[in-house]
Design a protein around this motif. Sequence first.
Motif, PDB file in Angstrom:
ATOM      1  N   LEU A  64       0.848  -1.186   0.000  1.00 35.30           N
ATOM      2  CA  LEU A  64       0.000   0.000   0.000  1.00 35.30           C
ATOM      3  C   LEU A  64       0.887   1.241   0.000  1.00 35.30           C
ATOM      4  CD1 LEU A  64      -2.658  -1.052   2.687  1.00 35.30           C
ATOM      5  CD2 LEU A  64      -2.807  -1.260   0.200  1.00 35.30           C
ATOM      6  N   PRO A  65       1.016   1.933  -1.143  1.00 33.21           N
ATOM      7  CA  PRO A  65       1.926   3.077  -1.214  1.00 33.21           C
ATOM      8  C   PRO A  65       1.428   4.316  -0.475  1.00 33.21           C
ATOM      9  CG  PRO A  65       0.786   2.776  -3.296  1.00 33.21           C
ATOM     10  CD  PRO A  65       0.424   1.598  -2.446  1.00 33.21           C
ATOM     11  N   SER A  66       0.108   4.460  -0.350  1.00 32.98           N
ATOM     12  CA  SER A  66      -0.446   5.632   0.337  1.00 32.98           C
ATOM     13  C   SER A  66      -1.571   5.193   1.266  1.00 32.98           C
ATOM     14  CB  SER A  66      -0.976   6.658  -0.684  1.00 32.98           C
ATOM     15  OG  SER A  66       0.051   7.099  -1.545  1.00 32.98           O
ATOM     16  N   PRO A  67      -1.217   4.502   2.353  1.00 33.73           N
ATOM     17  CA  PRO A  67      -2.256   3.953   3.241  1.00 33.73           C
ATOM     18  C   PRO A  67      -2.952   5.028   4.051  1.00 33.73           C
ATOM     19  CG  PRO A  67      -0.095   3.624   4.192  1.00 33.73           C
ATOM     20  CD  PRO A  67       0.136   4.190   2.822  1.00 33.73           C
ATOM     21  N   GLU A  68      -4.171   4.730   4.442  1.00 34.94           N
ATOM     22  CA  GLU A  68      -4.921   5.615   5.331  1.00 34.94           C
ATOM     23  C   GLU A  68      -4.395   5.433   6.743  1.00 34.94           C
ATOM     24  OE1 GLU A  68      -7.496   7.896   5.332  1.00 34.94           O
ATOM     25  OE2 GLU A  68      -7.338   8.024   3.153  1.00 34.94           O
ATOM     26  N   THR A 120       4.921  -2.359   8.815  1.00 39.40           N
ATOM     27  CA  THR A 120       4.692  -0.934   8.609  1.00 39.40           C
ATOM     28  C   THR A 120       5.527  -0.171   9.622  1.00 39.40           C
ATOM     29  OG1 THR A 120       2.998   0.783   8.313  1.00 39.40           O
ATOM     30  CG2 THR A 120       2.702  -0.727  10.167  1.00 39.40           C
ATOM     31  N   SER A 136       2.283  17.692   7.256  1.00 40.87           N
ATOM     32  CA  SER A 136       3.590  17.050   7.054  1.00 40.87           C
ATOM     33  C   SER A 136       4.683  17.969   7.572  1.00 40.87           C
ATOM     34  CB  SER A 136       3.836  16.728   5.577  1.00 40.87           C
ATOM     35  OG  SER A 136       4.089  17.914   4.850  1.00 40.87           O
TER      36      SER A 136
END
Length: 228
Positions: A4-8, A21, A113
């Motif tokens: 999953l490159p952009s997980p929630e 992770t 970020s």
Amino acid sequence: MTLLPSPELPALWHREDVLLTQTCGYPYMKSLRDKVSLLATPCFDFDGCEGSDYSSVIIARAGGQVHALADARGLIAAANDPHSNSGMNVLRHAVSLLATKGRFFGEVKWSGSHAASLRMVRDGEADIAAIDCVTYGYLKEESPESLHGTDVLQYTAQTPGLPLVVARSVPEPLQRRLRDALLSPGAKLRGHMEALHIREFQHIDDAKYERILRLEAVALAVGYPALL
């Protein structure tokens, strides 16, 4: 297995099918330690890191009015996330003894970020921010122009870095294999580690991560429970 490159986040950290992770030490101590197992913590070679510990770089706008933490009273802070150790918790600890009646800053803007927090300070949207020293090190190496217009005030207290974790549902033998692969990396993994400025991985336990909550406890003890 699915990458999953952009997980929630933080939803991903609570899933029972997570093989590997990385999480932040603050949410780990606050809500995850009964749901995930610690594998290993990276040890970086950036300024502000010592072994598996890291710190944050508190920055201000170059040529501005903030030359020390006390100068930021009543001004605007940028922070990446309310649940961040490096952007919120250590900054809260740093200014807690300067707070009056539970408040120090005039406003806190949540940026999303560390890179965005830095941009806000540089562009005049905020006056001060805490940027984790690993992110700061990567930006200094890969995008040095992004740091132009900012000054380093100081480094925060050190705490254990962001751990690699697995869901508690992952069988113990597989957890041990994953941990062993990190603690005794092969040549290919070592090549990636070198590129990422990771000297090694260490397996540290919850007792060491308790230091994160001790920073929170200092702020709570002086009546500064939230970054305000």
